[in-house]
Design an enzyme around this catalytic site. Structure first.
Site, PDB file in Angstrom:
ATOM      1  CE  LYS A  94      -3.759  -2.279   0.047  1.00 27.67           C
ATOM      2  NZ  LYS A  94      -3.397  -3.598  -0.251  1.00 27.67           N
TER       3      LYS A  94
HETATM    4  C1  LIG Z   1     -10.119  -3.425  -1.162  1.00 22.69           C
HETATM    5  C2  LIG Z   1      -9.286  -4.172  -0.023  1.00 22.69           C
HETATM    6  N1  LIG Z   1     -10.037  -4.244   1.083  1.00 22.69           N
HETATM    7  C3  LIG Z   1      -9.344  -4.754   2.264  1.00 22.69           C
HETATM    8  C4  LIG Z   1      -8.156  -5.466   2.202  1.00 22.69           C
HETATM    9  C5  LIG Z   1      -7.325  -6.054   3.033  1.00 22.69           C
HETATM   10  O1  LIG Z   1      -6.240  -5.518   3.632  1.00 22.69           O
HETATM   11  P1  LIG Z   1      -5.254  -6.425   4.436  1.00 22.69           P
HETATM   12  O2  LIG Z   1      -4.191  -6.796   3.214  1.00 22.69           O
HETATM   13  O3  LIG Z   1      -4.159  -5.155   4.942  1.00 22.69           O
HETATM   14  O4  LIG Z   1      -5.634  -7.340   5.238  1.00 22.69           O
HETATM   15  C6  LIG Z   1      -7.199  -4.928   0.876  1.00 22.69           C
HETATM   16  C7  LIG Z   1      -5.954  -5.434   0.711  1.00 22.69           C
HETATM   17  O5  LIG Z   1      -5.523  -5.443  -0.435  1.00 22.69           O
HETATM   18  C8  LIG Z   1      -8.007  -4.465  -0.178  1.00 22.69           C
HETATM   19  O6  LIG Z   1      -7.467  -4.030  -1.348  1.00 22.69           O
END
Ligand SMILES: Cc1ncc(COP(=O)(O)O)c(C=O)c1O
Length: 405
Positions: free
Chosen positions: A186
C-alpha cells in the site's frame, strides 16, 4: 506506491525508539515504555491528517473491516451491498460476522453503480460498502443519498486509497466509518496494519474494545479492565505502528510523486484515440497509485495484454478481468460456498444465487480495462519509456486488427 520504495532513516528512527525500550505491545507497561506510544501517536497523526474524530489502529485491513462490521452491529442475516470488483477480504469479512454479501455491478468508476445498488436493496439490507479501488474514489453523493432514503449504513472500504479525497473530504471519513490497509503493497505501509476511522465517539469506543478482546481500556491496570462485550485480538504492534508513523508523514510527498508520473503517462497514452480512461469523480482527490485505461473491445484488450507479455513489459500492468483475487469471475470458492466453517442458511442461499448471476455490465467494463501501477521512484525518462512502449504495443494490435478486418 508501495511506500516501502522510499524507506529511509525516518522509519529506522521510529523503530529504534521502540527497540530501545523493548516494549513492543501497544497497551500497558506504562513505566518501562518511557513515554513511547507509537500506536497512539499514529492514531493521532491519522485523525489530524484526515480531519476526523477518531482512529483505531488494528493489525490489517481485513481486521479493520471485521472490526468495523462488528462495531456497526452488522451480523447474522444482515445484507451488505458490495461491488464485484474488490479484494477478497471484502466478502470474507462480511461472511465472518454472519452477514450476507450482496454483490452488484460496477460502473466506470470501477466501484458501485448506484442504480445497481438501488435494485439490490431488500428489507434485510443494512449497509452499503463502496470500495475505493486503486487509489481513486466512488461517486459517493448518489450512494449517500440512497443510504439516507433507506436509512442504511455507509461503510467505506478505503483500504487501497489512504489519503484520497472526494469533494474536499478525505476518503474513509464520509460514511459512518472507513477502513484502511497498511499492508506491504500500500501507499503507506507498516508491513501489516490497518485502521478504522469515524467521527462517532460511541462507535470508536466499540472499535477500540472489539480489536482488543473487549477491553474497556479504562485506567492503567490492564488486568483490571472490564469487558462489556467479547472481541478479538486485532491489535497492532508498536513496531508496525512505528514504521507507519514515519510513512504517514511522507504521504503527501508520495502522492505528489505519483501524480506527476501518472499525468505524464496519461498524456502519452492519450495520443491513441482508441484509449479512454476510468471515470474519476474528483480527479484532484486521486492518490494516483494506478492509471486505469480502457480499450474499445475485450478482443483488443486481450491482444494488448498478450503483446505486453510478449514484450516482457506486462509486469505492473494489471488485467483484473483475469485476476484471481480481484474480480468475481475467478471467485469460484465464494460461488461454491467453499467455507471451512458452517455458513448460515441466508448466506448459503445468497451464494447459490450468486453462482447463477451474470454481471454483464461489469464484464463489459472489466474485460476492457488495464491498470498500470505507478512507481514512486520512476524518473521522467523511465515514465516516458514505459508509456511509449505501451503505446507501441497498443498500436501494433490496432494495426493488426485493421489489416484483419
Ligand atoms: C479493497 C481491499 N480491502 C481490504 C483489504 C485487506 O487489507 P489487508 O491486506 O491489510 O488485510 C485489501 C488489501 O489489499 C483491499 O485491497
Amino acid at each position: 506506491m508501495p511506500g516501502f520504495e522510499l524507506f529511509g532513516p525516518e522509519e529506522r528512527k521510529e523503530v529504534n525508539d521502540v527497540l530501545e525500550t523493548g516494549i513492543l505491545m501497544r497497551y500497558g507497561f506504562d513505566g518501562p515504555r518511557k513515554g513511547i506510544w507509537k500506536s497512539k501517536e499514529l492514531e493521532a497523526e491519522i485523525s489530524r491528517k484526515l480531519g476526523c474524530g477518531y482512529t483505531q489502529l488494528v493489525s490489517s485491513g481485513t481486521a479493520a473491516l471485521t472490526t468495523a462490521y462488528a462495531a456497526l452491529g452488522i451480523g447474522a442475516g444482515d445484507e451488505v451491498i458490495m461491488p464485484v470488483f474488490t479484494f477478497v477480504a471484502s466478502f470474507e469479512c462480511i461472511l465472518s460476522v454472519g452477514a450476507v454479501p450482496v454483490l452488484v455491478d460496477v460502473d466506470e468508476t470501477l466501484t458501485l453503480d448506484p442504480e445497481a445498488v438501488r435494485r439490490a436493496i431488500t428489507p434485510r439490507t443494512k449497509c452499503i460498502m463502496p470500495v475505493h479501488m486503486c487509489g481513486a474514489m466512488a461517486d459517493l453523493d448518489p450512494l449517500l443519498q440512497i443510504c439516507k432514503e433507506h436509512n442504511l449504513i455507509l461503510l467505506e472500504d478505503a483500504c487501497q486509497s489512504f489519503g484520497g479525497r472526494y469533494k474536499g473530504k478525505y476518503l474513509g471519513t464520509i460514511g459512518q466509518a472507513g477502513t484502511f490497509s497498511f499492508d506491504f503493497v500500500k501507499i503507506v505501509t507498516c508491513a501489516e496494519g490497518g485502521a478504522i476511522v469515524t467521527n462517532s465517539e460511541q462507535l470508536y469506543t466499540k472499535l477500540d474494545g472489539f480489536s482488543d478482546h473487549g477491553h474497556n481500556h479504562k485506567g492503567a491496570d490492564r488486568g483490571a479492565d472490564l469487558h462489556p462485550f467479547p472481541g478479538y485480538n486485532f491489535r497492532i504492534s508498536e513496531l508496525h505502528a512505528a514504521v507507519g508513523l514515519a510513512q504517514v508523514r511522507k504521504l503527501d510527498h508520495f502522492i505528489s510523486l505519483q501524480r506527476k508520473s501518472l499525468q505524464q503517462l496519461q498524456s502519452i497514452l492519450s495520443t491513441v484515440p482508441e484509449v479512454s480512461f476510468r471515470h474519476i469523480p474528483d480527479p484532484d482527490g486521486d492518490i494516483c497509485t494506478f492509471l486505469t485505461w480502457l480499450l474499445p473491445t475485450e478482443g483488443i484488450t486481450r491482444a494488448v495484454v498478450a503483446e505486453l507479455k510478449q514484450q516482457n513489459i506486462l509486469a505492473g500492468n494489471f488485467y483484473w478481468y483475469e485476476h484471481n483475487w480481484h474480480y468475481i469471475r475467478k471467485w469460484d470458492h465464494l460461488k461454491e460456498a467453499a467455507s471451512l466453517y458452517n455458513l448460515t442458511d441466508p448466506q448459503l442461499k445468497a451464494l447459490a444465487a450468486l453462482a447463477n448471476t451474470k454481471f454483464t455490465a461489469s464484464d463489459h467494463i472489466m474485460s476492457r480495462c488495464i491498470s498500470t501501477a505507478i512507481g514512486l521512484l520512476w524518473t521522467e525518462e523511465q515514465t516516458r519509456e514505459k508509456g511509449e512502449k505501451i503505446v507501441a504495443a497498443i498500436k501494433k494490435v490496432l494495426d493488426t486488427q485493421m489489416v484483419a478486418s
